[in-house]
Write an enzyme that holds these catalytic residues in place. Structure first.
Site, PDB file in Angstrom:
ATOM      1  N   GLY A 268       0.809  -1.212   0.000  1.00  0.00           N
ATOM      2  CA  GLY A 268       0.000   0.000   0.000  1.00  0.00           C
ATOM      3  C   GLY A 268       0.840   1.258   0.000  1.00  0.00           C
ATOM      4  N   ALA A 269       1.963   1.224  -0.712  1.00  0.00           N
ATOM      5  CA  ALA A 269       2.896   2.351  -0.694  1.00  0.00           C
ATOM      6  C   ALA A 269       2.524   3.438  -1.684  1.00  0.00           C
ATOM      7  CB  ALA A 269       4.312   1.853  -0.985  1.00  0.00           C
ATOM      8  N   ASN A 270       1.360   3.336  -2.304  1.00  0.00           N
ATOM      9  CA  ASN A 270       0.967   4.322  -3.304  1.00  0.00           C
ATOM     10  C   ASN A 270       0.338   5.575  -2.709  1.00  0.00           C
ATOM     11  OD1 ASN A 270      -1.076   1.915  -3.230  1.00  0.00           O
ATOM     12  ND2 ASN A 270      -2.309   3.760  -3.544  1.00  0.00           N
TER      13      ASN A 270
ATOM     14  N   GLY B 202      -0.618   7.843   1.395  1.00  0.00           N
ATOM     15  CA  GLY B 202      -0.757   7.886   2.842  1.00  0.00           C
ATOM     16  C   GLY B 202       0.426   7.372   3.633  1.00  0.00           C
ATOM     17  N   ILE B 203       0.099   6.553   4.648  1.00  0.00           N
ATOM     18  CA  ILE B 203       1.111   6.018   5.566  1.00  0.00           C
ATOM     19  C   ILE B 203       2.138   5.193   4.809  1.00  0.00           C
ATOM     20  CG2 ILE B 203       1.500   4.592   7.613  1.00  0.00           C
ATOM     21  CD1 ILE B 203      -0.079   7.192   8.115  1.00  0.00           C
ATOM     22  N   GLY B 204       1.693   4.397   3.848  1.00  0.00           N
ATOM     23  CA  GLY B 204       2.615   3.551   3.097  1.00  0.00           C
ATOM     24  C   GLY B 204       3.611   4.353   2.287  1.00  0.00           C
TER      25      GLY B 204
ATOM     26  N   SER C 108      -4.847  -0.642  14.031  1.00  0.00           N
ATOM     27  CA  SER C 108      -5.620   0.589  14.147  1.00  0.00           C
ATOM     28  C   SER C 108      -6.209   0.708  15.542  1.00  0.00           C
ATOM     29  CB  SER C 108      -6.753   0.575  13.114  1.00  0.00           C
ATOM     30  OG  SER C 108      -7.727   1.560  13.366  1.00  0.00           O
TER      31      SER C 108
ATOM     32  N   TYR D 101     -14.418  -3.955  10.011  1.00  0.00           N
ATOM     33  CA  TYR D 101     -13.109  -3.299  10.012  1.00  0.00           C
ATOM     34  C   TYR D 101     -12.371  -3.600  11.314  1.00  0.00           C
ATOM     35  CZ  TYR D 101      -9.556   0.362  10.084  1.00  0.00           C
ATOM     36  OH  TYR D 101      -8.355   1.036  10.160  1.00  0.00           O
TER      37      TYR D 101
END
Length: 315
Positions: free
Chosen positions: A21-23, A25-27, A150, A175
């Protein structure tokens, strides 16, 4: 120690890291810091286009950084396996750090390519399988697996007979279940690594309340443009993604971190501030459930990320 900041990230030259998920936000923030510190960093992203944009941004900010891009769709176990095979070619046979960051939040009921409830299937099962497929690379030497949970894990309850929410679906409970599963996975992975005397550090982190794109997908899927606008407005009260990434980065790079620890922001009920040890719900400390969830996850994915078997996977 005093307040931990990005300046405390050690040099990582000669190491390799994967960030899911590096595309955005946090990633994206995590990948940037790792690459800037010298790690060969693989961006594992569902969207190749968005991943390519971040790759170029990282190279612009950190000239000379060794950054790679691999397509990974955690909602498809075939994609997970194929991505792990490609990652092996990008990291030259050994992986020092895996950051299981990617996730979805509060979606209307959807299912993965393999028929799992989307949030549980993506946030937990996809990362569970990816860690297993990368076991040979992680087992090639001392390594660390950081799984991003989370504050919402407190909403979760593991119902082993209904992991796919077939008896009724609530987007926030689902979630919470997936984020609780992230913590139970970390605890059991740590227990197994210790039992097998493997040099693996399994830790978890959460970003507090951070301004990312995570909250946009659910309203968009449901056709609620007003809710998406409201979510964007709420970012006035959150910390930036670069700050939310700090607990993840501490869990990933601080030499003093030990297996089984959990980090989050240290102020205002863990919503913001410098990274510090975070609190878990009583359900997140239930090792009987952690073991049962592991066994159920093996059955669902067909993959067992047990560190005891990693030595046999090393070529």
């Amino acid at each position: 120690m005093t307040s931990w900041t990005a300046l405390d990230i050690p040099r990582l030259d000669g190491t390799s890291a994967v960030v899911t998920g590096a595309n955005s936000g946090i990633g994206a923030a995590t990948a940037l810091y790792l690459a800037r510190a010298g790690a060969r960093t693989v961006l594992a992203c569902r969207s190749v286009e968005r991943g390519a944009y971040i790759l170029e941004r990282v190279r612009a900010v950190a000239p000379g950084a060794d950054v790679r891009l691999v397509r990974l769709d955690l909602a498809d176990l075939t994609s997970v396996r194929e991505a792990a095979e490609r990652i092996g070619g990008e990291v030259d046979g050994h992986l020092d750090l895996l950051v299981n960051n990617a996730g979805v939040m509060a979606l209307p009921l959807r299912h993965t390519a393999d028929g799992f409830e989307m949030q549980f299937g993506t946030n937990h099962l996809g990362h569970f399988a990816l860690t297993g497929h990368l076991g040979g690379l992680l087992g090639a030497g001392p390594s660390r697996v950081v799984t991003v949970s989370s504050l919402g894990h407190r909403l979760g309850r593991i119902e082993l007979g209904d992991l796919n929410s077939e008896r009724g679906y609530d987007k926030w409970r689902a979630y919470g279940r997936s984020k609780l599963a992230n913590l139970l996975f970390t605890a059991e992975l740590d227990r197994r690594a210790r039992a097998a005397a493997r040099p693996l550090t399994a830790v978890a982190a959460h970003p507090g309340l951070s301004a990312t794109e995570l909250g946009q997908a659910g309203p968009r899927m449901a056709g609620h443009t007003w809710a998406a606008r409201l979510e964007r407005a709420s970012r006035l009260y959150t910390q930036p993604a670069s700050a939310g990434a700090l607990p993840v980065l501490r869990a990933a790079t601080d030499p003093s971190v030990t297996g089984g620890e959990y980090y989050g922001p240290g102020r205002l009920a863990e919503t913001r501030g410098a990274p510090a040890p975070a609190a878990r719900s009583s359900r997140a400390r239930d090792m009987v459930t952690a073991l049962a969830l592991w066994e159920a996850s093996v059955e669902l994915t067909g993959v067992d990320p047990d560190p005891a078997a990693w030595a046999a996977q090393v070529s």
